[in-house]
Design a protein around this motif. Structure first.
Motif, PDB file in Angstrom:
ATOM      1  N   PRO A 279      70.331 -38.174 -15.239  1.00 35.80           N
ATOM      2  CA  PRO A 279      71.791 -38.151 -15.369  1.00 35.80           C
ATOM      3  C   PRO A 279      72.523 -38.444 -14.069  1.00 35.80           C
ATOM      4  CG  PRO A 279      70.874 -35.930 -15.568  1.00 35.80           C
ATOM      5  CD  PRO A 279      69.725 -36.872 -15.608  1.00 35.80           C
ATOM      6  N   ASP A 280      71.917 -38.142 -12.925  1.00 37.23           N
ATOM      7  CA  ASP A 280      72.549 -38.456 -11.644  1.00 37.23           C
ATOM      8  C   ASP A 280      72.646 -39.957 -11.408  1.00 37.23           C
ATOM      9  OD1 ASP A 280      72.843 -35.780 -11.142  1.00 37.23           O
ATOM     10  OD2 ASP A 280      71.223 -35.655  -9.658  1.00 37.23           O
ATOM     11  N   HIS A 281      71.848 -40.733 -12.161  1.00 35.81           N
ATOM     12  CA  HIS A 281      71.863 -42.189 -12.024  1.00 35.81           C
ATOM     13  C   HIS A 281      72.282 -42.862 -13.338  1.00 35.81           C
ATOM     14  CE1 HIS A 281      69.457 -41.008  -8.513  1.00 35.81           C
ATOM     15  NE2 HIS A 281      69.886 -42.131  -7.974  1.00 35.81           N
ATOM     16  N   ASP A 282      73.237 -42.248 -14.030  1.00 34.67           N
ATOM     17  CA  ASP A 282      73.889 -42.841 -15.208  1.00 34.67           C
ATOM     18  C   ASP A 282      73.018 -42.908 -16.443  1.00 34.67           C
ATOM     19  OD1 ASP A 282      76.311 -43.439 -13.760  1.00 34.67           O
ATOM     20  OD2 ASP A 282      75.218 -45.083 -12.813  1.00 34.67           O
ATOM     21  N   GLY A 283      71.840 -42.285 -16.431  1.00 30.73           N
ATOM     22  CA  GLY A 283      70.977 -42.297 -17.600  1.00 30.73           C
ATOM     23  C   GLY A 283      71.354 -41.225 -18.600  1.00 30.73           C
TER      24      GLY A 283
END
Length: 365
Positions: A279-283
């Motif tokens: 989630p920290d990388h837009d996933g």
């Protein structure tokens, strides 16, 4: 050893994989290619392919994937199976084997612009009422008219199992079409050709749309200039109706798997990575613990907690060889029916005939 992988060209599909800096060099393809490109051709060129579960029948027919039981210990697969949210893991099980890891989980949910409307419809009747005020759009482009139809069928009939040759009864299909017809008629014309990404781009950059009742959820749009909020899909009965999306990482038959690749894939699927790095990388993570995580929800507008119930109850699509083509044909047929105001009974028969004729001969009733 280095490996070549193919994913899709949206931040949700690419950013985390690229940032992971593992042994895989990732290329991208557009959403339309992800939804319809022949899987055998992709596996001939790439060691790893990010795919959607309906491609499994085609992949197995072409013998182009490696079963994961040949790559990972059974204990590792069982741990992922228990941790995955809803049917994200089981959707990639077919013919007694597992074919992909559920890196990303998604399903159709409701998208709202909370600054444009105070409404939060729970039922399809309430959706219809709001649509009479305007600026309510169905997701109709590509395969999505058919997927919206199947979603409402799944809500109307909780016992409906679309794997792998299931099809709704005519009465259920008729109810679903009658729900969609007026909504399709009121959908703004300039939105009807937009795929989910383009539809959400429009929704988050203009005031043209106040609600999309069913669209594949993209957490990224909770942080748009005009933020989109996401909620559970509408009910037509006992559960929100929705058709599972998301993506899995599959390994091609020709890939020479080594410990470096194996360890990297298990790291991607670990609880720590799924709650943090992804989630920290837009996933959009595939494990339930990430969807329940307070930190993750606080950072992404409660996207996960607001839509988790829908994902837990999402229906798995048919996966037989030929389904992908049927999905496109059925969507085009439905769009034509809506435009021509085809009688419901005729539309129901036409869809059933398309479905039956699309199946391999050995599966045709």
């Amino acid at each position: 050893m280095s490996f070549r992988g193919l994913t899709w060209d949206h931040p949700r599909g690419y950013n985390a994989l690229a940032a992971a800096k593992g042994p895989i060099a990732w290329d991208t393809q557009p959403l339309e290619g992800f939804e319809s490109a022949p899987i055998a051709e992709l596996c001939a060129e790439y060691d790893l392919v990010v795919l959607d579960h309906p491609h499994l029948g085609e992949a197995l027919a072409n013998d182009c994937l490696t079963p994961l039981e040949k790559v990972f210990a059974s204990s590792a697969l069982e741990e992922i199976a228990q941790a995955a949210i809803g049917p994200a893991y089981s959707s990639y099980a077919m013919a007694g084997q597992q074919w992909a890891l559920p890196l990303d989980a998604a399903t159709q949910v409701m998208a709202l612009r909370a600054d444009l409307t105070d409404a939060r419809p729970i039922s399809w009747t309430e959706v219809d009422t709001l649509s009479q005020q305007g600026r309510v759009a169905l997701s109709l482009a590509g395969p999505h008219a058919a997927l919206s139809f199947l979603s409402i069928c799944a809500a109307l009939d909780p016992a409906l199992d679309l794997r792998d040759t299931g099809w709704p009864d005519d009465s259920v299909a008729a109810q679903a079409i009658d729900i969609l017809k007026p909504l399709a008629a009121r959908t703004p014309e300039h939105t009807k050709s937009l795929n989910p990404i383009s539809l959400l781009n429009l929704m988050s950059s203009t005031d043209d749309i106040q609600m999309i009742p069913l669209v594949y959820g993209y957490v990224n749009y909770t942080r748009a200039a005009r933020p989109v909020t996401f909620h559970d899909a509408p009910h037509s009965g006992a559960r929100p109706g929705s058709i599972l999306g998301g993506t899995g990482i599959a390994i091609s038959r020709s890939a020479q798997v080594d410990d470096t690749l194996r360890d990297h894939l298990l790291w991607l699927m670990s609880a720590e990575t799924q709650r943090g790095f992804i989630p920290d990388h837009d996933g959009q993570p595939g494990l339930r613990s990430a969807w329940q995580d307070t930190r993750v929800n606080d950072r992404w507008g409660n996207f996960y907690s607001n839509t988790a119930e829908t994902l837990e109850h999402a229906a798995i699509r048919p996966r037989y060889d030929g389904y992908i083509a049927f999905q496109s044909h059925a969507a085009a047929y439905l769009r034509d029916c809506f435009a021509r105001r085809t009688p419901t009974a005729q539309a129901v028969r036409g869809l059933r005939d398309l479905f039956q004729s699309s199946q391999p001969e050995r599966m045709t009733p």
